[in-house]
Design a protein around this motif. Sequence first.
Motif, PDB file in Angstrom:
ATOM      1  N   ARG A 195      32.370  31.347  47.344  1.00  0.00           N
ATOM      2  CA  ARG A 195      31.906  32.483  46.677  1.00  0.00           C
ATOM      3  C   ARG A 195      32.704  33.916  47.034  1.00  0.00           C
ATOM      4  NH1 ARG A 195      30.466  31.339  41.618  1.00  0.00           N
ATOM      5  NH2 ARG A 195      29.588  33.648  41.445  1.00  0.00           N
ATOM      6  N   TYR A 196      34.091  33.321  47.288  1.00  0.00           N
ATOM      7  CA  TYR A 196      34.950  34.578  47.786  1.00  0.00           C
ATOM      8  C   TYR A 196      34.411  34.963  48.949  1.00  0.00           C
ATOM      9  CZ  TYR A 196      36.976  33.481  43.353  1.00  0.00           C
ATOM     10  OH  TYR A 196      37.551  32.800  42.098  1.00  0.00           O
ATOM     11  N   THR A 198      31.439  35.204  50.226  1.00  0.00           N
ATOM     12  CA  THR A 198      30.205  35.603  50.359  1.00  0.00           C
ATOM     13  C   THR A 198      28.903  34.817  50.756  1.00  0.00           C
ATOM     14  OG1 THR A 198      29.663  35.153  47.906  1.00  0.00           O
ATOM     15  CG2 THR A 198      30.963  37.461  48.380  1.00  0.00           C
ATOM     16  N   SER A 199      29.206  33.440  50.607  1.00  0.00           N
ATOM     17  CA  SER A 199      28.348  32.347  50.744  1.00  0.00           C
ATOM     18  C   SER A 199      28.253  31.813  51.785  1.00  0.00           C
ATOM     19  CB  SER A 199      28.114  31.491  49.480  1.00  0.00           C
ATOM     20  OG  SER A 199      29.369  30.498  49.459  1.00  0.00           O
ATOM     21  N   GLU A 232      25.815  30.116  45.579  1.00  0.00           N
ATOM     22  CA  GLU A 232      25.599  31.599  45.222  1.00  0.00           C
ATOM     23  C   GLU A 232      24.247  31.750  45.751  1.00  0.00           C
ATOM     24  OE1 GLU A 232      26.348  35.259  42.163  1.00  0.00           O
ATOM     25  OE2 GLU A 232      25.840  32.975  41.246  1.00  0.00           O
ATOM     26  N   ARG A 236      23.341  32.956  52.231  1.00  0.00           N
ATOM     27  CA  ARG A 236      22.721  34.307  52.762  1.00  0.00           C
ATOM     28  C   ARG A 236      23.359  34.174  54.190  1.00  0.00           C
ATOM     29  NH1 ARG A 236      22.494  34.736  48.096  1.00  0.00           N
ATOM     30  NH2 ARG A 236      20.489  35.616  46.964  1.00  0.00           N
TER      31      ARG A 236
END
Length: 297
Positions: A195-196, A198-199, A232, A236
Amino acid sequence: MDVVEQLKPEDAFEIVRPLEQTSAFVFDSPHSGARYPRDFLASSRLDSSRIRLSEDSFVDEIFATAVLHGSPLLKAHFPRAFLDVNREPYELDPKMFSGRLPSYANVRSLRVAGGLGTIARVVSEADEIYAGPIPVEEAMRRIDTYYKPYHAALRRLLAHTHQRFGCTVLVDCHSMPSAARGELRGRTDIVLGDRYGTSCSRIVVEAAHAILEDLGFSVAVNKPYAGGFITEHYGRPARNFHALQIEVNRGLYMNEKTFEPLPGFDDVRAVFSAFVGRLLRQPLGLPEPFPKPLAAE
């Protein structure tokens, strides 16, 4: 394809566990299922070959050796054309159903617009699945009976792993067609999606990339697949929950017209076993596991 009279809830998915979980990695294969309920096939306008085009055939087998390396594997037995757990629970196209969708349904997502919601309208980008509208009650039944238990099982696996190891890395396993819209994908064998950024920790992504290239694969990151709902939703990194999607080019291991494994399938599976083993041994800079299993195990 395995045609079943009825898909029982207890047969909808399976968790394959190692004798002892020794790794913070969890693997899942949400699209490799091939158990087709007979009434679902009867409602479709597609033949038994076309309806399978969205299957991630054999992906669960390719990554099955993760269990031998000390990681659990969650795999769906229902097909993606029947129910897609890599979507929000209620990404639904109102034009597909007879009856009114609940007010909380997400009817405007790009995935719904493309026909690829929780209950998909198409396979292979354009082939309409259903001969006519299906009851809203049927969509709700699939979500309640199969979708929610699948994600509950995945959450438990991740929570247990995080509790024991202080972190968890979910590897969400998929396959991609060797050609899209009639064009060859070139030499790309594997696409990793985070996710670019983020994940998943960059350290994990870079380690997976380096190992795969060392094993002889051509690898891309986030293009054309950056990760779906599972990546996504469960990724976290700030809380030490990491999620990495991996897409394997089907041309490496299967005949995409006959849905049969290629003669070298076992060799491909062995190479992916080597990949998993090396990835799990990498010093990723994540918290070390507790020295002993928790008493509750």
